[in-house]
Design a protein around this motif. Sequence first.
Motif, PDB file in Angstrom:
ATOM      1  N   LYS A   1      16.819  12.685   5.667  1.00 12.77           N
ATOM      2  CA  LYS A   1      17.457  11.908   6.836  1.00 12.77           C
ATOM      3  C   LYS A   1      18.693  12.686   7.277  1.00 12.77           C
TER       4      LYS A   1
ATOM      5  N   SER B   1       8.546  10.740   8.795  1.00 13.94           N
ATOM      6  CA  SER B   1       8.747   9.184   8.588  1.00 13.94           C
ATOM      7  C   SER B   1       8.377   8.972   7.270  1.00 13.94           C
ATOM      8  N   ARG B   2       7.274   9.018   6.910  1.00 15.62           N
ATOM      9  CA  ARG B   2       6.970   8.732   5.487  1.00 15.62           C
ATOM     10  C   ARG B   2       7.893   9.307   4.442  1.00 15.62           C
TER      11      ARG B   2
ATOM     12  N   LYS C   1       5.316  13.593  13.223  1.00 18.33           N
ATOM     13  CA  LYS C   1       6.237  12.950  13.168  1.00 18.33           C
ATOM     14  C   LYS C   1       6.024  11.864  11.931  1.00 18.33           C
ATOM     15  N   SER C   2       4.735  11.398  11.761  1.00 13.66           N
ATOM     16  CA  SER C   2       4.456  10.281  10.863  1.00 13.66           C
ATOM     17  C   SER C   2       4.804  10.960   9.402  1.00 13.66           C
TER      18      SER C   2
ATOM     19  N   ARG D   1      18.446  15.842   8.915  1.00 13.85           N
ATOM     20  CA  ARG D   1      18.044  15.826  10.227  1.00 13.85           C
ATOM     21  C   ARG D   1      18.980  15.263  11.229  1.00 13.85           C
TER      22      ARG D   1
ATOM     23  N   GLU E   1      11.056  10.400   5.025  1.00 14.24           N
ATOM     24  CA  GLU E   1      12.316   9.861   4.894  1.00 14.24           C
ATOM     25  C   GLU E   1      12.399   8.458   4.615  1.00 14.24           C
ATOM     26  N   ASN E   2      11.271   7.578   4.227  1.00  7.89           N
ATOM     27  CA  ASN E   2      11.028   6.436   4.028  1.00  7.89           C
ATOM     28  C   ASN E   2      10.727   5.929   2.584  1.00  7.89           C
TER      29      ASN E   2
ATOM     30  N   SER F   1      14.318  11.834   0.202  1.00 12.88           N
ATOM     31  CA  SER F   1      14.257  11.241   1.509  1.00 12.88           C
ATOM     32  C   SER F   1      15.482  10.997   2.215  1.00 12.88           C
TER      33      SER F   1
ATOM     34  N   THR G   1      15.509  14.400  16.455  1.00  7.18           N
ATOM     35  CA  THR G   1      14.798  13.279  16.173  1.00  7.18           C
ATOM     36  C   THR G   1      13.346  13.879  15.218  1.00  7.18           C
ATOM     37  N   GLN G   2      13.009  12.721  14.691  1.00 11.50           N
ATOM     38  CA  GLN G   2      11.802  12.845  13.741  1.00 11.50           C
ATOM     39  C   GLN G   2      10.793  13.974  14.189  1.00 11.50           C
ATOM     40  N   GLU G   3      10.506  13.461  15.604  1.00 10.21           N
ATOM     41  CA  GLU G   3       9.621  14.116  16.358  1.00 10.21           C
ATOM     42  C   GLU G   3       9.782  15.584  16.721  1.00 10.21           C
TER      43      GLU G   3
END
Length: 99
Positions: free
Chosen positions: A43, A68-69, A64-65, A46, A71-72, A39, A52-54
């Motif tokens: 990050k 995000s998952r 994007k979700s 990127r 990266e988190n 993750s 951006t994530q998008e």
Amino acid sequence: MTDYRGIKTFEELIEREHGKIGSDSRNEYEEKATLFIVSEMLKEARKASNMTQEQLAEKAGTKKSYISRIENARGNIQLSTLIRIFEKGLNRKIGLTFL
């Protein structure tokens, strides 16, 4: 409370906290640690690409979700999707090492 006396190496600390290699507790710890490392690598890559994530999701053909998952450090990551994110989305190669 865990007794840390006599611990001299990081490996001894991990063993005290999570058990010996191969134990369920140790396997769970190592899986979570690996997911965290991946993750952070994503990050960092990127952000170095000023995306951006998008933007990354669109370029890699995912949502994007999902970025995000990852990266988190939540949820499972499909290897094929991770490779596509790095290679198509970030123009980077992934190398795997089996230990």
